[in-house]
Motif scaffolding. Structure first.
Motif, PDB file in Angstrom:
ATOM      1  N   GLU A  83       0.869  -1.185   0.000  1.00  0.00           N
ATOM      2  CA  GLU A  83       0.000   0.000   0.000  1.00  0.00           C
ATOM      3  C   GLU A  83       0.901   1.229   0.000  1.00  0.00           C
ATOM      4  O   GLU A  83       2.033   1.181   0.484  1.00  0.00           O
ATOM      5  CB  GLU A  83      -0.878   0.015   1.255  1.00  0.00           C
ATOM      6  N   SER A  84       0.400   2.330  -0.505  1.00  0.00           N
ATOM      7  CA  SER A  84       1.214   3.559  -0.541  1.00  0.00           C
ATOM      8  C   SER A  84       1.643   3.977   0.862  1.00  0.00           C
ATOM      9  O   SER A  84       2.721   4.550   1.036  1.00  0.00           O
ATOM     10  CB  SER A  84       0.460   4.683  -1.240  1.00  0.00           C
ATOM     11  N   SER A  85       0.832   3.645   1.860  1.00  0.00           N
ATOM     12  CA  SER A  85       1.190   3.991   3.239  1.00  0.00           C
ATOM     13  C   SER A  85       2.398   3.202   3.743  1.00  0.00           C
ATOM     14  O   SER A  85       3.037   3.590   4.724  1.00  0.00           O
ATOM     15  CB  SER A  85      -0.001   3.773   4.169  1.00  0.00           C
ATOM     16  N   ASP A  86       2.729   2.087   3.084  1.00  0.00           N
ATOM     17  CA  ASP A  86       3.872   1.264   3.495  1.00  0.00           C
ATOM     18  C   ASP A  86       5.088   1.448   2.593  1.00  0.00           C
ATOM     19  O   ASP A  86       6.108   0.774   2.786  1.00  0.00           O
ATOM     20  CB  ASP A  86       3.477  -0.218   3.527  1.00  0.00           C
TER      21      ASP A  86
END
Length: 183
Positions: A83-86
């Protein structure tokens, strides 16, 4: 054992050959080199080694092992969709891997061991997300990929705090590296 949930632990034991549990427990508890190396060789055998992997505490051709581990884990991390958050964590883990492999010749094995465990936790999180933090993740891993599940069982049983001799830290790290170099 790290698993605190008795039901989960019992279901994992149903999935794993008792000799694996015994080898991991023996490895963790061993004080003498002969017992430690014998248990490490059983674990290495479960991880795919066809001959005794350790003779005295160092694997045969450990430079090749380090190179294979580095390349394989680098590829695994790079190919893992996140995910972009990771995305930032993924870059951090790639950096940690470089630092870890570069520091194997200069850091103590205890420092390398602690770095190795952190890298493993982060890589598994990148691969499986928050599921990797659940109490039943080891069982889940066993069911979807038994070889990886046994590796993760080994990793989860490694103490995060210990006062082992440097040689034992070295063997613990090389065992994990061996699995990942061949995964």
């Amino acid at each position: 054992m790290v698993e605190s949930n008795t039901t989960v632990q019992n279901s994992i034991q149903d999935l794993v050959d008792p000799k694996i549990y015994e080898a991991i427990s023996t490895f963790i508890a061993a004080d003498d080199k002969q017992t430690l190396v014998a248990a490490a060789n059983v674990i290495a055998g479960v991880f795919g080694s066809e001959e005794p992997f350790f003779s005295s505490g160092a694997p045969k051709n450990h430079e090749k092992l380090i190179t294979s581990f580095h390349k394989n884990l680098m590829l695994l991390i790079q190919k893992t969709w996140v995910e972009s958050s990771d995305a930032e964590l993924k870059e951090q883990v790639l950096f940690q891997l470089e630092e870890f492999c570069g520091g194997l010749r200069t850091k103590s094995w205890k420092e390398s061991y602690l770095s190795f465990l952190e890298i493993l936790d982060n890589v598994v999180y990148l691969m499986f997300g928050s599921q990797s933090k659940s109490n039943d993740f080891t069982e889940y891993a066993m069911r979807i990929d038994p070889e990886f599940g046994i590796f993760w069982l080994y990793c989860q049983n490694l103490p995060r705090e210990s006062s082992w001799p440097d040689a034992k830290y070295r063997i613990a790290v090389f065992l994990g590296m061996y699995f990942l170099a061949n995964y």
